[in-house]
Design a protein around this motif. Sequence first.
Motif, PDB file in Angstrom:
ATOM      1  N   PHE A  95      76.623  17.965  30.298  1.00 10.59           N
ATOM      2  CA  PHE A  95      76.014  18.794  30.201  1.00 10.59           C
ATOM      3  C   PHE A  95      77.713  19.926  29.566  1.00 10.59           C
ATOM      4  CE2 PHE A  95      73.301  22.837  31.700  1.00 10.59           C
ATOM      5  CZ  PHE A  95      73.456  23.091  29.944  1.00 10.59           C
ATOM      6  N   LYS A  96      78.081  19.508  31.599  1.00 16.86           N
ATOM      7  CA  LYS A  96      79.209  20.822  31.719  1.00 16.86           C
ATOM      8  C   LYS A  96      80.623  20.179  30.722  1.00 16.86           C
ATOM      9  CE  LYS A  96      79.378  21.051  36.569  1.00 16.86           C
ATOM     10  NZ  LYS A  96      79.693  21.989  37.860  1.00 16.86           N
ATOM     11  N   SER A  97      80.219  18.856  30.708  1.00 20.37           N
ATOM     12  CA  SER A  97      81.788  18.668  29.877  1.00 20.37           C
ATOM     13  C   SER A  97      81.407  19.378  28.462  1.00 20.37           C
ATOM     14  CB  SER A  97      81.888  17.563  29.747  1.00 20.37           C
ATOM     15  OG  SER A  97      81.421  16.145  29.245  1.00 20.37           O
ATOM     16  N   LEU A  98      80.793  19.152  27.878  1.00 20.06           N
ATOM     17  CA  LEU A  98      80.310  19.909  26.240  1.00 20.06           C
ATOM     18  C   LEU A  98      79.926  21.542  26.453  1.00 20.06           C
ATOM     19  CD1 LEU A  98      77.176  17.828  25.675  1.00 20.06           C
ATOM     20  CD2 LEU A  98      79.337  17.914  24.298  1.00 20.06           C
ATOM     21  N   HIS A  99      80.489  22.099  27.718  1.00 16.83           N
ATOM     22  CA  HIS A  99      80.651  23.997  27.529  1.00 16.83           C
ATOM     23  C   HIS A  99      81.245  23.892  29.237  1.00 16.83           C
ATOM     24  CE1 HIS A  99      77.346  23.448  24.843  1.00 16.83           C
ATOM     25  NE2 HIS A  99      75.962  22.738  26.184  1.00 16.83           N
TER      26      HIS A  99
END
Length: 307
Positions: free
Chosen positions: A98-102
């Motif tokens: 999730f963090k790597s997408l944003h």
Amino acid sequence: MNALVEKINTLKKEKNAVILAHCYQNIEVDEVADFVGDSLYLSQKAKETNADIIVFAGVSFMAETAKLLSPNKKVLLPRLESGCFMADMIDVKSLKEFKSLHPNIPAVCYVNSTAAIKAECDVCCTSSNAVNVVKNLGAKEVLFLPDTYLGKWVEKQLENVNVITYNGFCPTHLRLIPEDIEKSRIEFPNSKILAHPECHHKVSELADFVGSTKDIMDYVKNTDFKQYTIATEKGVFDRLVRDYPKKSFHLLKDTLVCQNMKWNNLDDIYNSLMREEHEIILDKNTQEKAMACINKMFEITCVNSKK
Ligand code: 13P
Ligand code: SF4
């Protein structure tokens, strides 16, 4: 006084223990609890206590939070079955995805998350202070997890903050559908409908008031309506019925019960305290990182003992 209540009270004194109970617990637990309240209130009590043992009558993430705030105390969870379905919807691997997408956006985690998740987030919040926490972060964009509905509700309360939410939810609050509110309006046209922000946004939009457990209880305390319809977990309704005998309450749906919150009874609390089980143990690294995430919540909302 009930003999079991007396035995628990004696044990509490002998062991210098304190019992914290969430408002979703079976109401009989209040008979032995030193403090009853919502997540924020109980975390403050866990932080302040001088007791050697904290028995947490709630779900596991709450007991973990108490351990994070009082690392030198023994924190006990009476029943190991008491998990939180929402907290279990995210693990460290999915959080990292999730963090790597944003990338480069601060991550706000709802207190309904494990210590391992808190350890990977920038700041924590409860439903009582979520709006305040996100506002005080001062960021234009935040990641919010695991609850998509609380995150989107926070976004609605603030101007100019884009809240990107993970797709977790509370199965208890999602039992409510807009038709439940519409039917209730016909049956009880003069009743004020009070909903928790974990409800689906289509339900919250139809309610008269949306707020955390504490906000809902305060709303009843500070208003003078004759009837209230409670659109959150049954424990809140049970306590309102007990505490306001002159007001009348309806539970919006009789399935508004969090099974995981209902495991504990007085026997479990007695056994937990007597055997000193089940102790919350966190590894040092998780403890330190997750504590920083919670401390940031207290820091940026400038509260230590009061909301
Ligand atoms: P509060 O933050 O209102 O105590 O809620 C906790 C919870 O688990 C709601 O489902
Ligand atoms: Fe978790 Fe929902 Fe139960 Fe709260 S009501 S403890 S969010 S499953």
